[in-house]
Design an enzyme around this catalytic site. Structure first.
Site, short mmCIF file in Angstrom:
data_model
loop_
_atom_site.label_atom_id
_atom_site.label_comp_id
_atom_site.label_asym_id
_atom_site.label_seq_id
_atom_site.Cartn_x
_atom_site.Cartn_y
_atom_site.Cartn_z
N HIS B 75 -47.17 57.14 -3.41
CA HIS B 75 -46.79 56.43 -2.18
C HIS B 75 -46.00 55.17 -2.54
CE1 HIS B 75 -47.13 54.45 1.74
NE2 HIS B 75 -47.57 53.38 1.10
N ASP B 104 -12.57 51.77 1.05
CA ASP B 104 -13.74 52.54 0.60
C ASP B 104 -14.45 51.68 -0.43
OD1 ASP B 104 -15.51 54.70 -0.44
OD2 ASP B 104 -14.20 55.98 0.77
N TRP B 140 -48.32 52.37 -9.22
CA TRP B 140 -46.86 52.35 -9.33
C TRP B 140 -46.41 51.40 -10.42
CZ3 TRP B 140 -42.96 48.70 -8.63
CH2 TRP B 140 -43.37 47.43 -8.20
N SER B 167 -29.13 55.33 -11.30
CA SER B 167 -28.55 55.39 -9.96
C SER B 167 -28.38 53.99 -9.38
CB SER B 167 -29.45 56.24 -9.07
OG SER B 167 -29.25 55.94 -7.72
N SER B 168 -29.43 53.17 -9.51
CA SER B 168 -29.36 51.82 -8.94
C SER B 168 -28.30 50.97 -9.63
CB SER B 168 -30.71 51.12 -9.08
OG SER B 168 -31.66 51.73 -8.27
N HIS B 251 -40.53 41.18 -10.36
CA HIS B 251 -40.39 40.16 -9.33
C HIS B 251 -39.00 40.09 -8.72
CE1 HIS B 251 -42.34 37.64 -6.59
NE2 HIS B 251 -41.22 36.99 -6.53
N GLU B 253 -37.22 42.55 -8.42
CA GLU B 253 -37.24 43.76 -7.59
C GLU B 253 -37.76 43.46 -6.18
OE1 GLU B 253 -36.25 46.81 -7.84
OE2 GLU B 253 -37.39 47.84 -6.28
N TYR B 255 -37.28 40.86 -4.52
CA TYR B 255 -36.17 40.30 -3.73
C TYR B 255 -35.06 41.30 -3.52
CZ TYR B 255 -38.98 36.28 -4.12
OH TYR B 255 -40.06 35.46 -4.03
N SER B 266 -29.89 38.41 9.67
CA SER B 266 -28.91 37.35 9.92
C SER B 266 -27.69 37.88 10.65
CB SER B 266 -28.47 36.70 8.61
OG SER B 266 -29.59 36.23 7.90
N HIS B 300 -46.82 35.33 -12.05
CA HIS B 300 -47.80 35.13 -10.97
C HIS B 300 -48.45 36.46 -10.57
CE1 HIS B 300 -44.34 35.54 -7.83
NE2 HIS B 300 -44.92 36.68 -8.00
N HIS B 301 -47.91 37.57 -11.11
CA HIS B 301 -48.59 38.85 -10.91
C HIS B 301 -49.69 39.05 -11.94
CE1 HIS B 301 -45.57 40.42 -8.04
NE2 HIS B 301 -44.75 39.63 -8.71
N THR B 326 -36.81 30.01 1.23
CA THR B 326 -37.22 30.97 2.26
C THR B 326 -37.47 30.24 3.58
OG1 THR B 326 -38.31 32.15 0.47
CG2 THR B 326 -38.73 32.94 2.68
N LYS B 329 -34.33 29.67 5.35
CA LYS B 329 -33.87 30.87 6.07
C LYS B 329 -34.59 31.00 7.41
CE LYS B 329 -32.01 33.85 2.62
NZ LYS B 329 -30.86 34.11 3.48
N ARG B 448 -58.46 47.24 -4.19
CA ARG B 448 -57.47 48.25 -3.83
C ARG B 448 -57.59 49.45 -4.77
NH1 ARG B 448 -51.92 45.73 -6.49
NH2 ARG B 448 -50.94 47.56 -5.59
#
Lengths: 282, 552
Positions: B75, B104, B140, B167-168, B251, B253, B255, B266, B300-301, B326, B329, B448
């Site tokens: 998931h 294009d 994951w 791909s990315s 991290h 990722e 963002y 926006s 921080h993870h 943030t 924003k 979890r």
């Protein structure tokens, strides 16, 4: 529709990308099956590799032919420049992961394993570098910096000079200098790879230094191995440039393919300097 | 910028399936990305339904623990790499060339390959459920030593991550090159629509960190199969090394998954508030600041792995610092709405919900940023609630908002507004029923990734599951709205929304197969400067940074 050669070139639908996807499907699935000893894995891997080679020839061949027909304007040229630059940046970050692993291991995890905290778990482990860690028995000898690696540094640095000399030849319209410079660069690249192969054999057969020789062996072979792979790719790029130079491609003004290959070559050169200092020397 | 076609290239698309397989058209490829994301959304969404069904009451009901672990792992992997990222890339493909007046993407063939690698990776992930031992079940995040111990599907997943990474990276190189090199004359950097800016920065993040992830999983691969000891203490390695490398990717990722959402919001808020975006320049700088800070906060993870106190303090304060840009924003979004003549069509509803709910996710993120608190909350449902608030009511709601907003441009029809509102209200309410109680579960200590739980967690889990089922079922409405919109509906005008600004609204709806083949089309619409830009700083007027006229 604007006249040819003045607008941004938009290619027709192409079957090469889907061939490339099939190639990676074969390579990845084949490798997985091969690792797990499933019959047919090797064949699938080989088929994927063959597809990939076919795709690379077909796709790059198409791009080269389009370019030779004058379809790419300066804006397309600028796109290729941006694209190659960002691609090399992504490669730098790939190597950064492995350099990061090396620095972390040397400055944090190995000293920690040798610290008082770990004495109960790993009694008598002294740490230091190089090391194959506290739990492995087989001794090994680390690779010395001032033999073949120093020679290889000299070879790669010289190859950086020869490819630049070839570039000067191209920019001044001296095709013989271009061809000679490229051939010299390729020869130096081949010499480098040959010496690396010799060094690997030496490591495995005499030094007891293998991929499994603890974290030293892992970082040594993964960093130098991926670098060697990139030298090989760079050499293939330069070989294509040599073939194109012999076929009369490139003008003194327009030759970004050559520049891209030489950027790539300088990039593997710089990575090597990092390797020499941090993997072999310090 | 003028465009030249391959001589054999006609005006219209070739027919049949091969159109989609071989296409080099940014709109076709954008459509492929969006449909792929939609299909994978329902695949990974069904897994979430199973997870919530299992957690409906204590005890083991439907699935064995090993299967439960496979469900949570797949998931997460599919929702991140197969839904959110492809959906945003689909938006980028459709909108970036339209928004900057480019004919294009910069590399149309590579664009095709970026997409067609994804089905291969998805087939690996989904197909691995059928392999002996089942799919990956290590979470994951793929932490060793657990991930080292799995069977064949673990290697297949590693290769799937490699392929998705390739791909990315190719997609990001394409987008970044398109934005830097193919802007229409007069489209200076500080006139770019904010969606384009956020994608420019996202593309940079992708190019910087996807290779790091590739390196991390390559080390897993060699540790699993080729005898290396990167993550094995016996060989001098360290499992925590993987976490450092992974989160150095992970991290930024985060963002990557939210900056394009900021761009979409926006774009939509000014349209329906009928006011220019408040603080355009500060939005750009805030986005860039968030991106830069994202490289400095990864640990921080990892507050519970035994970092030195100094490192914990550094990562704690650096993380909290991200709340500043943030906050800029969120302030700007609210100030954009302030005294606007607002109407609440479905895109606006989702956008306003985004601002409220994403902010809640941001606040719970701030709570988690505090190392002493995080040590209590680590790996509890509080974390699950936090990242679903930013990823579902953040990233996913922005995708919904964007789909509703641009459907008229893509299909030429207006969608069914009544169904859209039903979709919104059902989603917004059930989402909160689903995830808000999980904060309480986490604070009470429910871990979890566990299929069973102690009795005291039963009530909130039941509420959460009911919310989950309603949320899941509501998403079928989205599918119905989209299919209906493709098949017909009121004709959409070129400027489908009264307050919409930007070049994409100057072309007919549906957008023709090829747009902006001639440069002056864009130029005509670009002066005066885009109202959405809120008026560029005076020094920037007409300078058109990055544009070299002789290159045309």
């Amino acid at each position: 529709m604007s006249a040819q050669g003045h607008g941004y070139y938009l290619p027709a639908p192409s079957h090469w990308p889907i061939v490339g996807s099939g190639a990676l499907l074969g390579l990845a699935l084949g490798a997985t099956l091969l690792i797990h000893g499933v019959a047919g894995g090797g064949w699938l891997l080989a088929a994927g590799a063959a597809l990939l080679v076919w795709m690379l020839f077909g796709w790059f061949g198409t791009v080269i032919r389009e370019n030779e027909r004058g379809l790419f304007n300066l804006r397309v040229d600028a796109s290729y420049r941006w694209g190659m630059g960002w691609f090399i940046f992504s490669e730098v970050m790939f190597f950064a992961a492995f350099f990061g692993a090396l620095f972390y291991t040397r400055t944090i995890s190995v000293p920690d394993l040798a610290s008082a905290d770990q004495q109960l778990l790993w009694p008598g482990y002294a740490g230091g570098w190089p090391t194959s860690g506290p739990g492995l028995e087989d001794p090994f000898t680390p690779m010395a910096a001032w033999g073949i690696p120093a020679l290889n540094t000299l070879i790669l640095l010289s190859s950086g000079a020869t490819v630049t000399w070839a570039h000067w030849g191209l920019k001044r319209g001296r095709r013989r200098q271009l061809i000679l410079g490229l051939a010299l660069t390729l020869a130096l690249g081949a010499a480098f790879l040959g010496l690396q192969a010799y060094e690997y054999r030496h490591a495995y057969s005499e030094l007891g230094l293998t991929l499994g020789a603890g974290v030293y062996g892992a970082t040594f072979f993964m960093l130098t191995g991926f670098h060697g792979l990139h030298v090989t790719v760079g050499a293939i790029l330069l070989a294509v440039m040599l073939a194109r130079a012999l076929a009369g491609h490139f003008t003194p003004e327009r030759h970004f393919a050559f520049e891209a290959a030489s950027w790539y070559w300088h990039f593997v050169d710089v990575v090597w300097l990092g390797l020499f200092v941090f993997v072999y020397w310090l | 910028m003028q465009a030249t076609h391959a001589p054999e290239h006609g005006h219209g698309p070739p027919g049949g399936l091969m159109r989609w397989v071989t296409t080099t058209n940014h709109k076709d490829i954008g459509t492929l990305y969006l449909w792929f994301a939609g299909v994978m959304f329902f695949v990974a969404g069904s897994m979430a339904m199973l997870i919530r069904a299992e957690l409906f009451q204590p005890g083991l009901q439907l699935v064995q623990p090993e299967v439960f672990n496979q469900l949570t792992t797949l998931h997460g992997l599919i929702m991140i790499f197969g839904v959110i990222m492809p959906a945003f890339t689909g938006f980028a493909n459709w909108q970036v060339p339209l928004m900057i007046g480019a004919p294009d993407m910069a590399f149309p063939r590579m664009n095709n390959w970026s997409f067609w690698l994804l089905p291969v990776a998805a087939a690996f992930l989904v197909g691995s459920t059928l392999l002996p031992g089942g799919a990956v079940a290590g979470g994951w995040t793929m932490y060793p030593p657990l991930f080292i111990q799995g069977g064949i599907s673990y290697d297949l997943t590693i290769f799937a991550v490699h392929i998705m990474g390739a791909s990315s990276i190719m997609g990001a190189i394409n987008i970044i090159t398109t934005i830097l090199n193919m802007r229409a004359p007069g489209m200076g950097m500080m006139k770019l629509p904010l969606f384009v800016w956020t994608w420019l920065i996202t593309a940079f993040l992708l190019i910087a960190v996807m290779p790091v992830l590739a390196g991390a999983v390559t080390m897993l691969l060699t540790d699993r199969n080729f005898g290396t000891h990167f993550f094995d203490a016996a060989g001098g390695g360290d499992p925590v090394l993987f976490q450092h490398v992974f989160w150095f990717f992970g991290h930024p990722e985060v963002y990557i998954l939210i900056l394009p959402a900021f761009g979409i919001i926006s774009t939509i808020l000014p349209t329906f508030a009928r006011k220019p975006l408040f603080g355009y320049a500060s939005m750009v700088y805030a986005t860039a600041s968030i991106a830069i800070l994202s490289f400095l906060v990864w640990a921080h993870h990892m507050f519970t792995v035994g970092l030195p106190a100094g490192a914990q303090l550094f990562f704690m304060y650096a993380t909290m610092l991200i709340a500043v840009p943030t906050g800029v924003k969120v302030f700007n979004w609210v100030a954009t709405l302030w005294r606007g003549s607002m109407t609440f069509e479905t895109p606006m509803l989702f956008a306003v919900a985004f601002v409220c709910l994403f902010t809640i996710g941001g606040f719970s993120g701030l709570v988690l940023a505090m190392a002493p608190v995080d040590i209590q909350l680590h790996d509890t449902y509080y974390v699950v609630a936090h990242f679903h608030y930013v990823l579902v009511s953040g990233a996913l709601f922005s995708i919904y908002a964007g789909v509703y907003y641009w459907l008229p441009k893509w299909t030429g029809h207006m969608y069914d507004e009544r169904l859209g509102r039903w979709h919104f209200w059902l989603s917004a309410i059930s989402f909160n029923v689903l995830f808000f109680p999980q904060h309480f579960l986490g604070l009470a200590g429910m871990p979890r990734r566990i299929p069973d739980y102690a009795l005291q967690f039963a009530d909130f889990n039941r509420i959460s599951s009911i919310g989950g089922f309603v949320f899941g079922a509501s998403q079928i409405l989205l599918l119905i709205v989209i299919v209906k919109c493709i098949r017909g509906g009121a004709r959409a005008e070129a400027r489908a929304w009264e307050g919409a600004q930007g070049l994409e609204w100057t072309v007919p709806s549906p957008a023709p197969y090829h747009t902006f083949l001639e440069p002056d089309v864009a130029e005509r619409h670009l002066s005066p400067p885009l109202p959405q830009a809120g008026g560029p700083p005076s020094g920037d007027e007409g300078r058109g940074e990055g544009y070299a006229p002789e290159l045309r």
